[in-house]
Structures are given as structure tokens and as C-alpha cells.
Design a protein around this motif. Sequence first.
Motif, PDB file in Angstrom:
ATOM      1  N   LYS A  38       0.792  -1.234   0.000  1.00 17.60           N
ATOM      2  CA  LYS A  38       0.000   0.000   0.000  1.00 17.60           C
ATOM      3  C   LYS A  38       0.827   1.289   0.000  1.00 17.60           C
ATOM      4  N   PRO A  39       1.798   1.484   0.902  1.00 14.90           N
ATOM      5  CA  PRO A  39       2.549   2.747   0.890  1.00 14.90           C
ATOM      6  C   PRO A  39       3.493   2.880  -0.305  1.00 14.90           C
ATOM      7  N   SER A  42       1.273   3.930  -3.936  1.00 16.50           N
ATOM      8  CA  SER A  42       0.341   5.063  -3.925  1.00 16.50           C
ATOM      9  C   SER A  42       0.544   6.030  -5.091  1.00 16.50           C
ATOM     10  N   LYS A  43       1.781   6.138  -5.596  1.00 13.87           N
ATOM     11  CA  LYS A  43       2.042   7.083  -6.692  1.00 13.87           C
ATOM     12  C   LYS A  43       2.488   6.380  -7.972  1.00 13.87           C
ATOM     13  N   LYS A  44       2.191   5.100  -8.058  1.00 13.01           N
ATOM     14  CA  LYS A  44       2.572   4.328  -9.242  1.00 13.01           C
ATOM     15  C   LYS A  44       1.384   4.204 -10.197  1.00 13.01           C
ATOM     16  N   CYS A  71      -5.380  -2.152  -1.584  1.00 12.89           N
ATOM     17  CA  CYS A  71      -4.278  -1.218  -1.343  1.00 12.89           C
ATOM     18  C   CYS A  71      -4.679   0.237  -1.619  1.00 12.89           C
ATOM     19  N   ALA A  72      -5.980   0.458  -1.802  1.00 19.17           N
ATOM     20  CA  ALA A  72      -6.531   1.805  -2.015  1.00 19.17           C
ATOM     21  C   ALA A  72      -5.949   2.496  -3.247  1.00 19.17           C
ATOM     22  N   VAL A  73      -5.635   1.714  -4.264  1.00 18.66           N
ATOM     23  CA  VAL A  73      -5.159   2.280  -5.526  1.00 18.66           C
ATOM     24  C   VAL A  73      -6.335   2.927  -6.251  1.00 18.66           C
ATOM     25  N   LYS A  74      -6.160   4.162  -6.698  1.00 17.58           N
ATOM     26  CA  LYS A  74      -7.230   4.878  -7.378  1.00 17.58           C
ATOM     27  C   LYS A  74      -7.459   4.302  -8.775  1.00 17.58           C
ATOM     28  N   GLN A  77      -5.199   5.337 -11.537  1.00 23.40           N
ATOM     29  CA  GLN A  77      -3.840   4.790 -11.581  1.00 23.40           C
ATOM     30  C   GLN A  77      -3.757   3.514 -12.406  1.00 23.40           C
ATOM     31  N   GLU A 113       6.645   4.014 -12.621  1.00 27.14           N
ATOM     32  CA  GLU A 113       6.810   5.211 -11.799  1.00 27.14           C
ATOM     33  C   GLU A 113       7.050   6.344 -12.775  1.00 27.14           C
TER      34      GLU A 113
END
Length: 243
Positions: A38-39, A42-44, A71-74, A77, A113
Motif C-alpha cells: 500500500k505505501p 500510492s504514486k505508481k 491497497c486503495a489504488v485509485k 492509476q 513510476e
Amino acid sequence: MLLGACNRTSLLLAPFSDWFEKNYSNYTVNDTIASLIKPLISKKTIVVYLGTWCGDSKREVPRMLKILDKCAVKKSQVKLVMLDNHDSTYKQSPGHEEKGLNIHRVPTFIIYENTKELGRIVESPVVSLEKDLLAILKAENYRPNYKVVVFMDSLFKKEQVSAIENNLSEISVSIKLIIKNAAELNTYGYVLMAASSLDKALIIFRLNILIYPDNANLYDSLGEYYYLNGNPAAAKENYRKVL
């Protein structure tokens, strides 16, 4: 069959929902590994190349999307690209998002990334989707399935086709150590042929026969290559070998 860049809502419509919802709900995410992912994710960005006609895609894609949800991926994304399975457009999208990315098996999950590829999971996980994804995000020495295709793709990028052709015997000896079966290169050859990379496809079909000289299906593939590319004499020669 769905084709091209699609959103996830498309998979919730019949007939795709029949397998998507079942495989999504039946999968149990490894919560311990997901908490580590999860952490890091988040920006991938994750781009998924799949075929709605493909059994592996039907199994693995719902599982991966459930992990990403955990993992709360939007949704922004994640990009889904649906590929074709007809001969002339094999493993291709109408928009050709797959071009130049060596997409030879589906599903293929590529983790980015920004615009840099961090790694990919090809067709199925080596260990598990969660552990494979974590290994990629942690920049560990992760190697996806089909090492022989990775090897040949890298070789095509470094060497001229003529140079590779002159060293087929030596190359075949080297890749015997990493190839698992004849289907690995055979499928790759058809992907190259559909993409009009005919010189590379011919190399792959010939190389595969050097490794598996008693496999009739490989002579059939080489015969088909020659037949489709205007060399009936060579096609006939290879079809005789099949018989």
C-alpha cells in the motif's frame, strides 16, 4: 471480445461479468503483504494488457484488481488495454498501445513510476500476485515468467538480425538453459509475425526448431510463416517435415 483501452466498468457488463465477478469475489487477498504494498504503490501507475478471450486473463486480472482495491489504488492509476486474438492482429489493440512493449503473453501487468517501467508480471505470478508485486515495488531482483523471450527481445535490441542469424547455433545452446518448452518461443514468433516484424519472427521459428528438432508443430509454424509470406516452396518443404 473487448478491444482497446477500456475502463473497469466494461468488465462488469455481460458476458464478461460472469467470470470477472466470480473470480474477484472468490479471491482472498494476503492482507499482510497488501499492507506492505500500500505505501509503495500510492504514486505508481499500473497498465494491464489482457484478453477477454484468455483464461489466464479471466483468472488473474480480477485477482489483481482486488489486490489494488485492498491497497486503495485509485481507478485513475490503473489502465486496462484489451488485446485481440485473431491471426493478423494477434496480441494487438486497435490503438496499438502495446507497440514496442514486447507484450507476448496476457495478462501482462506493467508497473510504472512516472514513465519508467519498474517491472512486470507476465501471464501468471512467479510466487503470488502480492509477493511478485511487492518484489517489483521494492526493486528486488524480480524476473517474470518467459525468461527466454526477455533474452531474445534484449538481443534484438542490441544486435542486428543478420548477426543473430549467423549465430543461431550458439544462441540455441545458450537459451536451452532458460527455456521451459517449445510454446514459449512459438507464441512469441506469432506475435512478431502479426506485428510485421517478419525477419525477427523467422529467427524465432528457426531457433525454436534448433532446440526442439523433433517437434512437428514447430515445422508447421515455420511452414505457415513461409506460406503467408509468399514462399510456397519453403512452406511445402516444412509441411512435408510435419507429416
